[in-house]
Design a protein around this motif. Sequence first.
Motif: not given
Length: 151
Positions: A61-71, A107-115
């Motif tokens: 359970x997270x409040x990070x954005x998808x990109x923030x979670x990835x980082x 996005x170039x950094x992240x695709x969700x759901x994982x491809x």
Amino acid sequence: MIAYIGIGGNLGDALATVERAVQALRTSLPASQCLRVSSLYRSAPIDAGGPDYVNAVAELCTTLSPEGLLQALQALEQAEGRERPYRNAPRTLDLDVLLYGAQRLDSPALTVPHPRMNERAFVLLPLAELWPQGVSAAALAAVADQRIERL
């Protein structure tokens, strides 16, 4: 937001590395709470190169954005000595954002759901433990020929 994270590694003491990663997800990931972790699995590398992987999936359970979670996940990988010499190279630790709620992102950094998650038994079997209604019998049947065992 509920997110599912794929966990894996196959270099060094992969079991210890995955266990440390699970502990870090439980205690060190900012703005996140680890709700559950699947069983650990041993699986063959996709490209048949390198030693077997140890894999799991975590539910956060997270409040990070998808990109923030990835980082944040990439920082945990770096702490374990992750290198990226080429695509699908053996690795000390790999943390993938598999799902981020029902959101879709490309996005170039992240695709969700994982491809490629539906092509991989080492993702689908542990994910099915945590979210059985999210993994169809047909998806599991499609990866049934891949070598994987619960530890």
